[in-house]
Scaffold this motif. Structure first.
Motif, PDB file in Angstrom:
ATOM      1  N   UNK A 157      66.931  10.763  76.924  1.00 53.77           N
ATOM      2  CA  UNK A 157      65.323  10.972  75.632  1.00 53.77           C
ATOM      3  C   UNK A 157      64.807  11.007  75.134  1.00 53.77           C
ATOM      4  N   UNK A 158      63.302  10.872  74.663  1.00 55.75           N
ATOM      5  CA  UNK A 158      62.944  10.060  74.036  1.00 55.75           C
ATOM      6  C   UNK A 158      62.119  11.043  73.134  1.00 55.75           C
ATOM      7  N   UNK A 159      62.259  11.247  71.884  1.00 54.27           N
ATOM      8  CA  UNK A 159      61.302  11.837  70.452  1.00 54.27           C
ATOM      9  C   UNK A 159      60.167  12.498  71.219  1.00 54.27           C
ATOM     10  N   UNK A 160      59.588  11.268  71.933  1.00 51.63           N
ATOM     11  CA  UNK A 160      58.386  12.246  73.307  1.00 51.63           C
ATOM     12  C   UNK A 160      58.728  13.583  74.023  1.00 51.63           C
ATOM     13  N   UNK A 161      59.955  12.965  74.339  1.00 49.09           N
ATOM     14  CA  UNK A 161      60.101  13.802  74.933  1.00 49.09           C
ATOM     15  C   UNK A 161      60.306  15.077  75.073  1.00 49.09           C
ATOM     16  N   UNK A 162      61.289  14.941  74.029  1.00 43.19           N
ATOM     17  CA  UNK A 162      61.538  16.456  73.422  1.00 43.19           C
ATOM     18  C   UNK A 162      60.088  17.435  72.584  1.00 43.19           C
ATOM     19  N   UNK A 163      59.404  16.719  71.977  1.00 47.45           N
ATOM     20  CA  UNK A 163      57.791  16.989  71.853  1.00 47.45           C
ATOM     21  C   UNK A 163      56.916  18.232  73.410  1.00 47.45           C
ATOM     22  N   UNK A 164      57.065  16.402  73.986  1.00 45.63           N
ATOM     23  CA  UNK A 164      56.361  18.130  75.421  1.00 45.63           C
ATOM     24  C   UNK A 164      57.073  18.920  75.709  1.00 45.63           C
ATOM     25  N   UNK A 165      58.260  18.314  76.459  1.00 48.02           N
ATOM     26  CA  UNK A 165      58.893  19.750  76.530  1.00 48.02           C
ATOM     27  C   UNK A 165      58.914  21.089  76.244  1.00 48.02           C
ATOM     28  N   UNK A 204      60.432  20.351  63.697  1.00 42.87           N
ATOM     29  CA  UNK A 204      61.289  19.246  62.123  1.00 42.87           C
ATOM     30  C   UNK A 204      62.688  19.439  62.660  1.00 42.87           C
ATOM     31  N   UNK A 205      63.328  18.250  62.574  1.00 42.19           N
ATOM     32  CA  UNK A 205      64.928  18.164  63.341  1.00 42.19           C
ATOM     33  C   UNK A 205      65.176  16.830  61.761  1.00 42.19           C
ATOM     34  N   UNK A 206      66.598  16.555  61.933  1.00 38.94           N
ATOM     35  CA  UNK A 206      67.397  16.307  60.536  1.00 38.94           C
ATOM     36  C   UNK A 206      66.565  14.772  61.126  1.00 38.94           C
ATOM     37  N   UNK A 207      66.801  14.067  61.672  1.00 39.38           N
ATOM     38  CA  UNK A 207      66.411  12.217  61.801  1.00 39.38           C
ATOM     39  C   UNK A 207      64.409  12.029  62.495  1.00 39.38           C
ATOM     40  N   UNK A 208      64.506  13.267  62.598  1.00 38.58           N
ATOM     41  CA  UNK A 208      62.592  13.099  63.318  1.00 38.58           C
ATOM     42  C   UNK A 208      61.719  14.708  63.285  1.00 38.58           C
ATOM     43  N   UNK A 209      60.750  13.951  62.985  1.00 41.10           N
ATOM     44  CA  UNK A 209      60.067  15.521  63.741  1.00 41.10           C
ATOM     45  C   UNK A 209      58.946  15.148  64.497  1.00 41.10           C
ATOM     46  N   UNK A 210      58.022  15.814  65.219  1.00 45.63           N
ATOM     47  CA  UNK A 210      57.426  15.720  66.350  1.00 45.63           C
ATOM     48  C   UNK A 210      56.034  16.619  66.621  1.00 45.63           C
TER      49      UNK A 210
END
Length: 554
Positions: A157-165, A204-210
């Motif tokens: 899944x994409x980072x955008x999907x993580x954010x939306x879920x 906010x994770x270690x690699x990215x933020x949404x």
């Protein structure tokens, strides 16, 4: 452990769903369940989505984790079966065999798998799919030319999907999708029945933020094709639509931001000393983002400009100045990067205007860890309290911090107690629990500064310093729902890890969508549209105006 018995009242009419969150450090299987929507259609919960709960009667066995991450199988994809077997066996032992064929299972991989080559990604996913099909009878999607041999059931899944879920999970837990019982004209089938009471979501994770939030109406009209249309079905059979903006910043999580900071710090230090590189302390660099006296030997993993010291180890020595740390890390937001689709926030990424007088945000993961585990300030965010705690901690001597950590470990206290105040003065910075380890203490100063910079400089959240000044307007329903959850009047921002003892997780948002699909539409004889695969949530797909959710594609 034997599955629940057939005559178990808790099991009667219960549906199950499984999500394997295949992250970079490990894979976590989570079992969810919900009462049959048909049985709940006419009860008092009819005006809300299905009630998704933990999938076991106890508080522990609904989750099972293995390490390391599934991405480590890139060099040996055939080991996927051995890797996944204890996870799926755990679910098979807890879900009645008669329900296996109707229980959907999803293996959704995140950051670690995104770093593999396309060939290694495909091999790991293919072997994982083969194992799930051969070893279990759980419900798995049919093969797809686009998505692979297990369709949307096994994929990255994409980072955008993580954010939306995550946005769905937060607003589900906060009752943001509960329909307003209108009267008269409000009973018309339009958006007036579904007032905007949703919370924005920050992760906010270690690699990215949404970030994911519901922009105001005017922005919907102007740039509706830049939003995702989330569709959920209430137990009454009625649909609700939410237009949500979601985006991700790769490299803006705390760990990668720290790596960029170290690279830039070494580069700047060497550039300032080009006139004299022969001194014996050439490799020792003062670092305001480390507690006083802490010495770390670091090699920059990232550097904006290659140079003779780009891969050379240097000793960073903490000077413990939080204010300077905030100032020095702020340029990492790249706010000067050209904006091709105004308005933009950090790194030139388009984000619709945020009305902080009406929008309220909930932050998870590092927002919670950096607030709660050391400072004891999780929950409603107060800029003055947070800054004061960070200044106090960052300015402490490292030896004293280590001693306090040792004392806390001996006492085995659970959870950070935050600041201990006596007569209006801070007399102790709290007692740390076993979840606080030395690496967390080393990086807390930088992470706290990064959180402040992202919130206020990156996202533009106002710095409210006095609770008496919090007079921003807010909807009555938001206030009411926050009060029911014990949060009081909602501040602009709060960090949380759970609501009503239910963990905030993007996997919960995924299951809310799945449970919503099972509700029969209100219109008799209506046939639900085919569900839209969530791979459409890639950045390029957001620009097409695709509709995504249980109702299908618009």
């Amino acid at each position: 452990m034997a599955p629940p018995l057939a005559n178990d009242k808790w099991l009667a009419g219960r549906h199950f769903g499984i999500v394997i969150d295949a992250g970079s450090s490990g894979s976590r299987l989570q079992i969810y369940s919900w009462p049959d929507p048909k049985n709940e259609k006419y009860n008092k919960l009819a005006d809300r989505p299905p009630r998704v709960e933990k999938g076991t009667k106890d508080d522990e066995s609904w989750v099972y984790k293995v390490e390391p991450g599934i991405s480590t199988l890139g060099s040996d994809p055939s080991a996927a079966g051995a890797y996944l077997k204890p996870l799926v066996q755990h679910a098979m032992d807890r879900i009645p065999p008669s329900l296996h064929s109707s229980t959907p299972i999803f293996l959704l991989a995140t950051a670690g798998m995104r770093l593999l080559t396309p060939e290694d990604q495909a091999a790991v996913l293919s072997h994982s799919c083969q194992f799930l099909r051969s070893y279990t009878r759980f419900k798995i999607d049919a093969p797809s030319e686009t998505l692979g041999p297990c369709g949307s059931s096994v994929r990255i899944i994409t980072g955008e999907e993580e954010g939306l879920f995550g946005w769905i999970a937060v607003n589900y837990l906060m009752d943001g999708f509960t329909r307003n019982k209108g009267k008269g004209k409000e009973k018309a089938d339009d958006e007036s029945r579904y007032p905007r009471t949703t919370y924005g979501f920050l992760d906010m994770g270690g690699a990215s933020t949404q970030i994911a939030f519901e922009p105001n109406v005017a922005e919907d009209d102007v740039k509706g094709n830049g939003l995702v249309d989330v569709r959920l079905r209430l137990l009454s059979g009625e649909d609700i639509h939410r237009k949500v903006f979601v985006t991700t910043w790769l490299g803006y999580g705390t760990n990668q931001a720290r790596e960029r900071y170290v690279g830039q710090t070494i580069q700047d230090f060497q550039a300032s000393r080009t006139h004299d590189l022969s001194t014996t302390d050439a490799g020792i660099i003062p670092d305001p983002c480390l507690p006083r006296g802490l010495e770390l030997t670091e090699t920059p993993a990232q550097s904006s400009t290659a140079g003779p010291h780009a891969t050379t180890s240097h000793k960073l020595v903490g000077t413990g100045s939080f204010e300077e740390c905030v100032r020095k890390s702020a340029p990492l937001l790249n706010k000067d990067k050209p904006c091709l689709d105004a308005p933009c926030l950090m790194d030139g990424i388009h984000v619709p205007p945020i009305d902080f007088s009406a929008s309220h945000f909930i932050g998870v993961s590092e927002y919670w860890y950096s607030s709660e585990h050391i400072f004891g300030l999780g929950g409603a965010y107060d800029f003055s309290q947070y800054e004061r705690a960070a200044v106090e901690f960052c300015g402490r001597d490292w030896e004293g911090i280590v001693k306090q950590h040792e004392d806390s470990s001996k006492r085995n206290r659970l959870g950070g107690d935050g600041e201990v105040v006596k007569d209006g003065k801070v007399v102790e910075l709290g007692v740390w629990g076993p979840q606080v380890e030395i690496p967390r203490l080393q990086m807390q100063c930088f992470k706290a500064a990064w959180i402040l910079n992202v919130l206020h400089e990156g996202i533009g959240m106002p710095r409210i310093t006095d609770p008496a000044e919090k007079k921003l307007s807010t909807g009555d329903q938001v206030v009411e729902q926050a009060g029911k959850k014990g949060l009081g009047k909602p501040p602009i921002f709060q960090s949380l890890d759970s609501v009503d003892d239910v963990a905030i997780s993007w996997t919960l948002g995924k299951m809310v969508l799945e449970a919503s699909k099972e509700v029969t539409p209100l219109l008799k004889g209506a046939k639900p549209l085919a569900p839209v695969p969530s791979w459409l949530l890639e950045v390029r797909a957001r620009k097409t105006g695709c509709h995504w959710g249980p109702s299908g594609r618009g």
